[in-house]
Design an enzyme around this catalytic site. Sequence first.
Site, PDB file in Angstrom:
ATOM      1  N   LYS A 170      44.429  60.981  26.492  1.00  0.00           N
ATOM      2  CA  LYS A 170      44.856  62.345  25.826  1.00  0.00           C
ATOM      3  C   LYS A 170      44.491  61.981  24.339  1.00  0.00           C
ATOM      4  O   LYS A 170      44.120  63.335  23.600  1.00  0.00           O
ATOM      5  CB  LYS A 170      45.969  62.601  25.859  1.00  0.00           C
ATOM      6  N   THR A 193      42.278  60.674  22.650  1.00  0.00           N
ATOM      7  CA  THR A 193      40.764  60.640  22.345  1.00  0.00           C
ATOM      8  C   THR A 193      40.257  62.071  22.683  1.00  0.00           C
ATOM      9  O   THR A 193      39.408  62.600  21.696  1.00  0.00           O
ATOM     10  CB  THR A 193      39.933  59.480  23.348  1.00  0.00           C
ATOM     11  N   ARG A 214      50.902  61.317  17.021  1.00  0.00           N
ATOM     12  CA  ARG A 214      52.019  60.537  16.767  1.00  0.00           C
ATOM     13  C   ARG A 214      51.522  59.158  16.094  1.00  0.00           C
ATOM     14  O   ARG A 214      50.367  58.848  16.358  1.00  0.00           O
ATOM     15  CB  ARG A 214      52.639  60.138  18.035  1.00  0.00           C
ATOM     16  N   LYS A 237      48.942  46.757  24.966  1.00  0.00           N
ATOM     17  CA  LYS A 237      48.094  48.299  24.863  1.00  0.00           C
ATOM     18  C   LYS A 237      47.169  48.151  23.786  1.00  0.00           C
ATOM     19  O   LYS A 237      46.133  48.996  23.850  1.00  0.00           O
ATOM     20  CB  LYS A 237      49.163  49.178  24.651  1.00  0.00           C
ATOM     21  N   ALA A 267      58.635  59.176  24.884  1.00  0.00           N
ATOM     22  CA  ALA A 267      58.451  60.102  25.692  1.00  0.00           C
ATOM     23  C   ALA A 267      59.617  59.984  27.118  1.00  0.00           C
ATOM     24  O   ALA A 267      59.194  60.870  27.778  1.00  0.00           O
ATOM     25  CB  ALA A 267      56.874  60.237  26.217  1.00  0.00           C
ATOM     26  N   PHE A 311      52.582  61.241  27.675  1.00  0.00           N
ATOM     27  CA  PHE A 311      52.726  61.025  29.266  1.00  0.00           C
ATOM     28  C   PHE A 311      52.148  62.443  30.096  1.00  0.00           C
ATOM     29  O   PHE A 311      51.276  63.056  29.419  1.00  0.00           O
ATOM     30  CB  PHE A 311      54.130  60.829  29.969  1.00  0.00           C
ATOM     31  N   PHE A 313      34.237  58.996  32.246  1.00  0.00           N
ATOM     32  CA  PHE A 313      33.892  57.706  32.265  1.00  0.00           C
ATOM     33  C   PHE A 313      32.275  57.351  32.866  1.00  0.00           C
ATOM     34  O   PHE A 313      31.935  58.055  33.728  1.00  0.00           O
ATOM     35  CB  PHE A 313      34.730  56.605  33.074  1.00  0.00           C
ATOM     36  N   TRP A 318      34.062  59.972  24.024  1.00  0.00           N
ATOM     37  CA  TRP A 318      34.056  58.775  23.741  1.00  0.00           C
ATOM     38  C   TRP A 318      32.769  58.254  23.308  1.00  0.00           C
ATOM     39  O   TRP A 318      32.677  57.370  22.554  1.00  0.00           O
ATOM     40  CB  TRP A 318      34.788  57.988  24.851  1.00  0.00           C
TER      41      TRP A 318
END
Lengths: 710, 710
Positions: free
Chosen positions: B160, B162, B184, B195, B414, B445, B534, B563
């Site tokens: 989300k 990106t 955020r 992560k 979240a 999320f 992807f 991306w």
Amino acid sequence: MQADAMVLLDGVNVDVPPSWIRPGAAIICCEPTLETDEHTFGMSSKSGLGYLTAAYRTHNVVRSCSRWLREQQYRPWRLHSLKLQPLTPVPSDIEISRAQTPKPVTQLAEEIGLLPEELEAYGRNKAKVRLSLLDRLHSQPDGKYVLVAGITPTPLGEGKSTVTIGLVQAMSAHLKHNSFACLRQPSQGPTFGVKGGAAGGGYAQVIPMEEFNLHLTGDIHAITAANNLVAAAIDARMLHEATQSDKALFNRLVPSVNGVRSFSPIQISRLRRLGIFKTDPAALSMQEISTFVRLDLDPSKITWQRVVDTNDRFLRKITVGQASTEKGQIRETGFDIAVASEIMAILALADSLEDMKNRLARMVVGTSRSGQPVTAEDLGVSGALAVLMKDAIKPTLMQTLEGSPVFVHAGPFANIAHGNSSVLADKLALKLVGRDGFVVTEAGFGADIGMEKFFNIKCRASGLRPNVVVLVATVRALKMHGGGPNVSAGAPLPREYIDENLSLVAGGCRSNLKKQIQIAHLFGVPVVVALNVFKTDTQAEIDLVCQIAKECGASDAVPCHHWAQGGRGSVELAKAVDEAANRPSNFQFLYNTEMPIVEKIRTIARKVYGADDVELSPEAKSKIDYYNQQGYGSLPICMAKTHLSLSHMPEKKGAPTGFVLPIRDVRASVGAGFIYPLVGTMSTMPGLPTRPCFYDIDLDPVTEEITGLF
Amino acid sequence: MQADAMVLLDGVNVDVPPSWIRPGAAIICCEPTLETDEHTFGMSSKSGLGYLTAAYRTHNVVRSCSRWLREQQYRPWRLHSLKLQPLTPVPSDIEISRAQTPKPVTQLAEEIGLLPEELEAYGRNKAKVRLSLLDRLHSQPDGKYVLVAGITPTPLGEGKSTVTIGLVQAMSAHLKHNSFACLRQPSQGPTFGVKGGAAGGGYAQVIPMEEFNLHLTGDIHAITAANNLVAAAIDARMLHEATQSDKALFNRLVPSVNGVRSFSPIQISRLRRLGIFKTDPAALSMQEISTFVRLDLDPSKITWQRVVDTNDRFLRKITVGQASTEKGQIRETGFDIAVASEIMAILALADSLEDMKNRLARMVVGTSRSGQPVTAEDLGVSGALAVLMKDAIKPTLMQTLEGSPVFVHAGPFANIAHGNSSVLADKLALKLVGRDGFVVTEAGFGADIGMEKFFNIKCRASGLRPNVVVLVATVRALKMHGGGPNVSAGAPLPREYIDENLSLVAGGCRSNLKKQIQIAHLFGVPVVVALNVFKTDTQAEIDLVCQIAKECGASDAVPCHHWAQGGRGSVELAKAVDEAANRPSNFQFLYNTEMPIVEKIRTIARKVYGADDVELSPEAKSKIDYYNQQGYGSLPICMAKTHLSLSHMPEKKGAPTGFVLPIRDVRASVGAGFIYPLVGTMSTMPGLPTRPCFYDIDLDPVTEEITGLF
């Protein structure tokens, strides 16, 4: 445009404003100069060079010359002083701070010769200064280096910070000397607890005081983050080692990425320390794998604590790991206040990014079951620590109420650490003030602690040599040392401290003040006594202190009125310091670091504290043996002793003699680079009283003004 | 000088560069304009007004007019885009970030119409923006408001952030729409844990990514400091109450200063809440004194936890107060990660400094033995909290890889909180982009969680109304929902996710994707599906997703290649969003807050999650009764549910039906302003794996370059 540097070219003085001699700046209105220069350097438009080319070349030559000159010569700043009109009675600190509008920090930076690319502004009033400045001013001679220390204080403190700030205000705004104050960043704990802020007070303050006292530019927060990442890494690693086989650990620590396993640089370092010089993970024997993957930390010998920058007494001793997810790996530990972190001591002692990174890697967090020290690098976390600390290493530029420059940087504890602001801030400031300028830096607690550590630890790390010690005294503290009744925070002062009492004053001067002067002289540095005058002090008391101080060997002794008057009230002190700085200083360390640890401790105890000898507990003796065996024997000593007495007994005032100093335990901050013997118990986490300062602290949401900070 | 605003005066277009129309700016080279203006306003030098006076007045009129016009009209920014030349294969995030030189943040600020006095630079690349901007642009119409949400994700996340960044890069740099991303601030815990960072990735990033991912401008550190000051105040207060008489407590809480006792404003507030309307401390009865001085907190009912911004699993459950100085007042408690603090949720929901201060004061930290809620204001600490948070309330301006503006502000959890960036950043951005501009903001999320809370909690607090939802999907997640095997972090992806498999894709589209589109439609907002492509996705898979998405009611569905390609790869998405934003949006809340708590929970469970009903534990029921009784019944609901399924069962993918949602417990964040029912157990403190990210993070001490951040 203000002329800034005088460049002498072929007998012609050219005023070069600062904007001309900055890389990339445009040349404005400089044709006359260029004509002169062309002649000087034997160029003309007839020589075949185009006028613009010639101008450009000439400009470069002028630039190089003027920069070289700037670097070599004492260049008085054109510092714009902020006017003060002190009120009587003196308003609250925050009211005084708010009544003064600081110069934009970019303006201050330009006034003191910083280039725009050396500055990282944090809002309008604060900026970090890049360390590249040290390279640019490499050949610039240092200014005079003045340390502010104090006699043994009452629990209320005797005003070293206000003296430091007042002295620089006097030097800069009144005597027009280039001068810089270097201060410690205060912990937020006391700001919201009992003590209040630490930006000075009255008319000797760093402004805006609320920015100084709150987050500043985030250095303490960065230390907290780095310190706690180490702590989390320790406990998580112990859990993973307890629950996995050697093979599983190895597979996770050195994972196969697209079919290839390789060690990270930080793992190669660990392998080398273990005496394994292989670089191919497949080549390790099972025994080597086991040695590599298991730090095998002994839970009872972990010395690393977590930190918060809050006075949170309930975290002094805690049990962690009680959730079922941690599989019963509980242990006792505790939190210190953030400024007690070894990372803070490292920040204060590092003299480059590389030095800081190496010190962070060397930090010992505990001992393995086989007795080997385990470092931050063993945990694989030292690179991340350097990343977290990369901005914190840059000192923060602010200003005093009168517009003089101040560096705020680092603030290590003065008992378990060395209690001095950073080496880097002092170094940057010494270059910026130039040969005849002054840098005034401050040491925590009394001279027996902060000054001794300044000389033996900080000056050893920095290679800098002090010119003068300013020793701060108050009539109040002198009376206490002369036999006055107990002084304690929160309780009203006994009458002896309000009424004139010459015999108590004389007693204090001839004991504690005299001894502290002698301590400075042990290091070969001249002493000026600064009597921080309170409104209850009488003229006879003031005169008496100054007279005895001089009898005891001080170069001079002067009363200071900076709190009520600002820099004007410290002009006499500034003149005395200027004079003392021109006297010969024969600085020497108190001990050679190659002496045995116990001899270094004994030297400090005898010569500085006045003890007959030291007595080591069995624990202390065995720790010293262990440290010698680990190769830490030649680190300097950082005594963790009460600041309320020259001895280890807080109630013994004056200059106690005939005592033996007990050494309860000995610890090491290997990254910071000192051994710290514990004399008694040291609290590294203050508590909140029933009514903490925060009760009165408030924010007006419309004006955004803060009230209640002091 | 670039012309900036077109001012129409008496038929003459005047280009007004921004520097002319700023208060206090000098007028340069504007004589011709002034002559025109004089004529226009019927003034001439013959009228008796001097030329300069006339010029000055005219200038003021021009300034006022042009400012008014600027505020009313859509003004396309003259945004200088940074050129991208994407490489194949795509380098690491930090390499891409480092290869691009950001514009100075002061330049970006000027380009988007900020005044210099509205900006507080933090170094060269980040700046806080003052809230006074909202007053200045008060009458400016808002831009279009776009929410990026996602389908139910795999544990790996579906991109989300990106998509958000890529969309804004496309809008700004390629379609030349004014547009702003609101993101955020990430927690440092995951950055050093598993992560990695959260600045986007590939060619859709916020730069410099290391500044985004590390301390930023200190907001999370401020939250940590504020949160932990409350915690320290709670435990210290319990200790003092346990060890002192009413009289002693009163004497300390309301001390006599120079013989006068008085209540502080924060104490007067507490007295009023207790129904005591006296202001003279001497007038209180002994009973009133006792009520006033004793918060009488029940140690077993303290809900306030401490926080650190580190993945420190050993702090999940701890025992505090074990040092002898705490006199046996031990209790069990724990630490959460800093972003789980209620103060973070407050920062994200506050719409002014005053609102934030009031919310901080209302925070409930626990319950007294008699069952009364005890607030931060009762502890006397709320003013200090506002002071600690006064800078954190200002959003931080950064930029994307292509030079588009980004606000980074707040990052609440979240699950136990609402998982959205701040109301204030969105409001500032909507004013800055102007009527036809776009603000793209992101919800955490899947849409069942982040989007539902965005609408029902954040939009309710802000009063803002969204125009479009961008729903992010990936072929990977769709295959999982269509029946593909388990996807887990750290394990290799099963073949189904690498090879083409149209039936799994179709299954996922017709279950989870369809349901999430329907959820957005429940709120009356058009949906554009963004398929984050992807390299393993086949054209047939991509086409199938877009086809089914449109069949399921999406306004449009487009593949995105941000991306690998940056904004250019999201141009189709940007066009689709632009078009959808011009469709009618009939936004409505899902429930009325005046409904009973249990009905609000049931509405979300049935309509959003697809549950048949809810089932409340006795604990949950009694908490709801208690909250009703305390007057919290009309707060909105913030469900704490797994994000890995629309249901409460993480393993149930697709769009589960026929289940009853169990409500284990219900809690309240009274300051943030929501009730949060717990569906299952929520971890609020992540842990470190055997080989955390930090192993690869390092700093080159010479170049100061960071490696290993991703």
